[in-house]
Design a protein around this motif. Structure first.
Motif, short mmCIF file in Angstrom:
data_model
loop_
_atom_site.label_atom_id
_atom_site.label_comp_id
_atom_site.label_asym_id
_atom_site.label_seq_id
_atom_site.Cartn_x
_atom_site.Cartn_y
_atom_site.Cartn_z
N ILE A 173 -7.26 21.46 17.14
CA ILE A 173 -7.74 22.10 18.36
C ILE A 173 -7.01 23.41 18.64
O ILE A 173 -7.56 24.35 19.22
CB ILE A 173 -7.59 21.13 19.56
CG1 ILE A 173 -8.30 21.68 20.80
CG2 ILE A 173 -6.13 20.85 19.86
CD1 ILE A 173 -9.79 21.66 20.72
N THR A 186 -2.84 16.94 14.93
CA THR A 186 -3.61 16.72 13.70
C THR A 186 -5.09 17.12 13.82
O THR A 186 -5.77 17.24 12.80
CB THR A 186 -3.56 15.23 13.30
OG1 THR A 186 -4.06 14.42 14.38
CG2 THR A 186 -2.13 14.81 12.98
N SER A 187 -5.58 17.33 15.05
CA SER A 187 -7.02 17.56 15.23
C SER A 187 -7.46 18.99 14.92
O SER A 187 -8.64 19.25 14.69
CB SER A 187 -7.43 17.24 16.67
OG SER A 187 -6.83 18.14 17.59
N HIS A 227 -4.75 14.30 20.40
CA HIS A 227 -4.18 14.27 19.04
C HIS A 227 -4.08 15.70 18.49
O HIS A 227 -4.45 15.97 17.34
CB HIS A 227 -5.07 13.41 18.13
CG HIS A 227 -5.23 11.99 18.60
ND1 HIS A 227 -6.23 11.61 19.47
CD2 HIS A 227 -4.50 10.88 18.35
CE1 HIS A 227 -6.12 10.31 19.74
NE2 HIS A 227 -5.07 9.84 19.07
N TYR A 228 -3.60 16.61 19.32
CA TYR A 228 -3.63 18.03 18.98
C TYR A 228 -2.81 18.36 17.73
O TYR A 228 -3.09 19.36 17.05
CB TYR A 228 -3.16 18.87 20.16
CG TYR A 228 -1.69 18.79 20.47
CD1 TYR A 228 -0.79 19.70 19.92
CD2 TYR A 228 -1.20 17.82 21.34
CE1 TYR A 228 0.56 19.63 20.21
CE2 TYR A 228 0.15 17.75 21.64
CZ TYR A 228 1.03 18.65 21.07
OH TYR A 228 2.36 18.59 21.36
N ASN A 269 -10.35 13.82 23.14
CA ASN A 269 -9.69 13.06 22.07
C ASN A 269 -8.92 14.00 21.13
O ASN A 269 -7.80 13.69 20.71
CB ASN A 269 -10.73 12.27 21.29
CG ASN A 269 -10.11 11.40 20.21
OD1 ASN A 269 -9.40 10.44 20.49
ND2 ASN A 269 -10.37 11.75 18.96
N ASP A 270 -9.53 15.16 20.84
CA ASP A 270 -8.84 16.15 20.00
C ASP A 270 -7.58 16.67 20.69
O ASP A 270 -6.56 16.91 20.04
CB ASP A 270 -9.78 17.31 19.70
CG ASP A 270 -10.86 16.95 18.70
OD1 ASP A 270 -10.73 15.90 18.03
OD2 ASP A 270 -11.85 17.71 18.60
N SER A 323 -15.22 13.96 23.11
CA SER A 323 -14.68 14.25 21.78
C SER A 323 -13.57 15.30 21.87
O SER A 323 -12.53 15.20 21.19
CB SER A 323 -15.80 14.74 20.86
OG SER A 323 -15.31 15.10 19.59
#
Length: 297
Positions: free
Chosen positions: A92, A89-90, A86-87, A82-83, A79
């Motif tokens: 992180i 929007t995630s 897509h940093y 994945n973040d 998980s």
């Protein structure tokens, strides 16, 4: 009769140890292997493990982390990755310093260790082109700071209370946890050669979160007893000074043997970081995940 020309001496170069394989590798690994449940339940086994670590510089402990904890931690890692992908929007960036190959927000190992939050560092090729960069590896500092669940799972798998006692008994010196890491190796080829992590008293524990049973996967390799072998260290130090090589590289290990430590997910390796060690280069398709703890004064 013509006089034969003198044959020029071969240029001095680093000397690697022989990598143990087959029956010899299995025998040497079994000689340093202990079962975690036995260590907790039998004082004499606990003492023997500490004595073996002191003498050999490395031990393997089976089944330190349980399958359910490993599965849960690996799901959290998936998980997290994945973040990272897509940093933008995630979110992180709000909980970690994110060093991508083309986006470096924090520099320097000491800054990573002393950071006030997790650091997700993608290792990249050295600017000067030198080998040993571990390019492609994702090194996560302070993973326990990413979430309460990561904190709980990390501590369950590392078993710090028992392991810190074992290390202290081995070196007769109280050590503390300095830094926790996650090593995510995905086809890493350019691994650093044999080296030590300085000459101060320091140990690392490695909990395998995936099976590592072949050289292609990139096992941890160690020259047993090298942590107290002054001869090999002095030879390497002198060679390094003459050839502009880093001070902590073990460049002169000809005639020695290195042990690749194969292990299953849940097993732990403990080693003195004064000794000669490296991660073996991986096959381009191989994956290895390891949870790491560093103990020092």
């Amino acid at each position: 009769m013509a006089i034969a020309e003198a044959v020029p001496q071969q240029a001095a170069k680093p000397q690697l140890p022989v990598l143990l394989s087959g029956k010899a590798q299995r025998s040497e690994t079994e000689s340093i292997t202990f079962d975690f449940a036995e260590l907790l339940g039998r004082k004499r086994r606990f003492l023997k493990a500490a004595w073996t670590l002191r003498r050999e510089g490395i031990i393997r402990i089976k089944q330190v982390a349980q399958p359910e904890s490993i599965d849960a931690l690996n799901q959290e890692i998936a998980s997290l990755l994945n973040d990272v992908d897509h940093y933008t929007t995630s979110g992180i960036d709000n909980i970690a310093y994110l060093n991508l190959p083309e986006r470096r927000v924090l520099k320097g190992y000491n800054n990573f260790v002393d950071a006030d939050r997790a650091v997700i560092n993608h290792r990249v090729k050295r600017p000067d082109g030198r080998s040993g960069s571990d390019a492609g590896m994702i090194d996560i500092f302070h993973p326990e700071q990413l979430s309460k669940k990561m904190d709980n799972l990390t501590r369950i798998c590392l078993q710090e209370k028992a392991i810190s006692r074992l290390i202290m008994l081995s070196c007769l010196t109280p050590l503390r946890v300095k830094c926790r890491n996650l090593y995510l190796n995905r086809g890493v080829r350019d691994t650093r050669s044999y080296h030590c992590d300085g000459r101060s008293l320091k140990f690392k524990t490695f909990v395998y979160l995936s099976d590592v049973q072949h050289l292609d996967i990139g096992p941890y390799c160690y020259v047993k007893k090298s942590q107290r072998n002054r001869r090999s260290w002095k030879q390497s130090k002198a060679f390094n000074q003459q050839h502009n090589i880093g001070p902590y590289e073990y460049s002169q290990l000809g005639g020695y043997e290195a042990l690749p430590v194969f292990a299953n997910a849940g097993d732990m390796v403990i080693s003195s970081q004064r000794g000669a060690h490296r991660g073996h280069p991986q096959h381009s398709d191989a994956q290895r995940t390891v949870l790491v703890n560093m103990y020092q004064r």
